[in-house]
Design a protein around this motif. Structure first.
Motif, short mmCIF file in Angstrom:
data_model
loop_
_atom_site.label_atom_id
_atom_site.label_comp_id
_atom_site.label_asym_id
_atom_site.label_seq_id
_atom_site.Cartn_x
_atom_site.Cartn_y
_atom_site.Cartn_z
N ALA A 123 40.94 40.12 44.71
CA ALA A 123 41.14 39.73 43.31
C ALA A 123 42.07 40.68 42.59
O ALA A 123 42.69 40.30 41.59
CB ALA A 123 39.79 39.67 42.59
N GLN A 124 42.18 41.91 43.08
CA GLN A 124 43.09 42.86 42.45
C GLN A 124 44.53 42.66 42.88
O GLN A 124 45.45 43.18 42.24
CB GLN A 124 42.63 44.29 42.78
N ALA A 125 44.74 41.92 43.98
CA ALA A 125 46.09 41.71 44.49
C ALA A 125 46.61 40.31 44.22
O ALA A 125 47.83 40.10 44.19
CB ALA A 125 46.13 41.99 45.99
N ARG A 126 45.73 39.33 44.04
CA ARG A 126 46.13 37.93 43.84
C ARG A 126 45.47 37.37 42.60
O ARG A 126 44.47 37.91 42.11
CB ARG A 126 45.73 37.09 45.06
N SER A 127 46.00 36.27 42.11
CA SER A 127 45.40 35.63 40.94
C SER A 127 44.08 34.98 41.32
O SER A 127 43.86 34.58 42.48
CB SER A 127 46.35 34.58 40.36
N ALA A 128 43.18 34.85 40.34
CA ALA A 128 41.87 34.26 40.59
C ALA A 128 41.99 32.83 41.06
O ALA A 128 41.22 32.38 41.92
CB ALA A 128 41.03 34.33 39.31
N LEU A 129 42.97 32.08 40.54
CA LEU A 129 43.15 30.68 40.93
C LEU A 129 43.60 30.57 42.39
O LEU A 129 43.09 29.73 43.15
CB LEU A 129 44.15 30.00 40.01
N LEU A 186 36.07 39.87 38.83
CA LEU A 186 36.19 40.92 39.85
C LEU A 186 37.48 41.71 39.70
O LEU A 186 37.54 42.88 40.10
CB LEU A 186 36.12 40.30 41.25
N SER A 187 38.50 41.08 39.16
CA SER A 187 39.78 41.78 38.98
C SER A 187 39.78 42.67 37.75
O SER A 187 40.69 43.48 37.58
CB SER A 187 40.93 40.77 38.88
N LYS A 188 38.76 42.54 36.89
CA LYS A 188 38.75 43.27 35.62
C LYS A 188 37.65 44.32 35.52
O LYS A 188 37.84 45.33 34.84
CB LYS A 188 38.60 42.28 34.46
N ILE A 189 36.51 44.10 36.16
CA ILE A 189 35.40 45.04 36.05
C ILE A 189 34.91 45.41 37.44
O ILE A 189 35.34 44.83 38.44
CB ILE A 189 34.24 44.47 35.21
N SER A 190 34.02 46.38 37.51
CA SER A 190 33.55 46.87 38.80
C SER A 190 32.72 45.82 39.52
O SER A 190 32.14 44.92 38.91
CB SER A 190 32.70 48.14 38.60
#
Length: 258
Positions: A123-129, A186-190
């Motif tokens: 999620a940190q490398a790709r978009s959620a969609l 997941l891309s924004k918080i722990s």
């Protein structure tokens, strides 16, 4: 020097999404099979430890260091889940039975924990969609053999319009919408914070059953649900501020209620 365990080099997106898809298959397989060998009450208590498993794996692999609000929220969430489960009028402390079912439920817990850790990395490398689209695609590939195996035995005449509407809602909201929102979170918080939110699912289910199905909520269930909701709020406290300040804000908030 960096600490913790490191991931190998990231393969192409399609290949890297295979492990999350397998975790979904492993989780549902272990959970469904485990329920055949253990009591529902014991299974619910075991599943409530998913945030704890995520906490351990995130510290090991993602080098996440939980703050005291997250740890306090995790403990309160588990306590709230215990009270919520025990407050069910049909709940019974039945802890007998083979250990095989318990091992399967713990396998489901670890499968979901590994899934969250891997998805956090994605999620940190790709978009959620993008992640959700390929996640559903690979999940469908894994479940396709079982679907086609059962397809000839489906009694289509017994499928009502209400069932089809429920299926559409399950697909659009509980699957696609939920996964997009969760992968974005997941891309924004722990990962530990997002795992604590999973314990809100039984709370929402209990509220929905009360509002839609007219099921009765006991005082214990309401107390446990409030503790779980408060645990989520607690994880958003700033660790660099004293606890006294947070307690004062909570007191003023309740004081301002009508």
């Amino acid at each position: 020097a960096p600490t913790g365990l490191s991931y190998p080099s990231c393969p192409p997106l399609g290949g890297f999404l295979m492990p999350p898809a397998m975790r979904e298959v492993d989780y549902f397989t272990c959970e469904t099979t485990g329920l055949q060998y253990t009591s529902a009450s014991k299974a619910s208590l075991i599943v409530a430890t998913i945030p704890l498993a995520v906490l351990c794996l995130s510290a090991l692999f993602l080098r996440e260091r939980p703050t005291w609000p997250v740890l306090a929220g995790l403990a309160l969430s588990i306590v709230g889940m215990l009270i919520l489960i025990a407050g069910d009028p049909q709940f019974g402390w039945v802890f007998g039975g083979p250990m095989f079912g318990d091992f399967l439920m713990f396998g489901a817990v670890m499968s979901m924990a590994v899934y969250i850790i891997v998805m956090k990395n994605l999620a940190q490398a790709r978009s959620a969609l993008d992640v959700t689209e390929l996640q559903i695609f690979y999940g469908a590939l894994f479940f396709a053999p079982a679907f086609f195996w059962e397809l000839p035995h489906v009694q289509w005449a017994a499928v009502s319009g209400r069932s089809l509407v429920a299926l559409v809602c399950l697909t659009l909201f509980a699957t696609i919408g939920a996964f997009v929102c969760y992968n974005y979170a997941l891309s924004k918080i722990s990962s530990t914070k997002t795992a604590i939110f999973l314990n809100c699912v039984p709370v929402v289910t209990a509220i929905g059953a009360w509002a839609i199905l007219q099921e009765r909520l006991t005082l214990l269930q309401m107390t446990g649900g409030l503790l779980v909701l408060f645990s989520v709020y607690l994880t958003n406290f700033r660790a660099d501020q004293p606890l006294k300040l947070h307690l004062k804000r909570i007191f003023l908030a309740f004081r301002g209620l009508p």
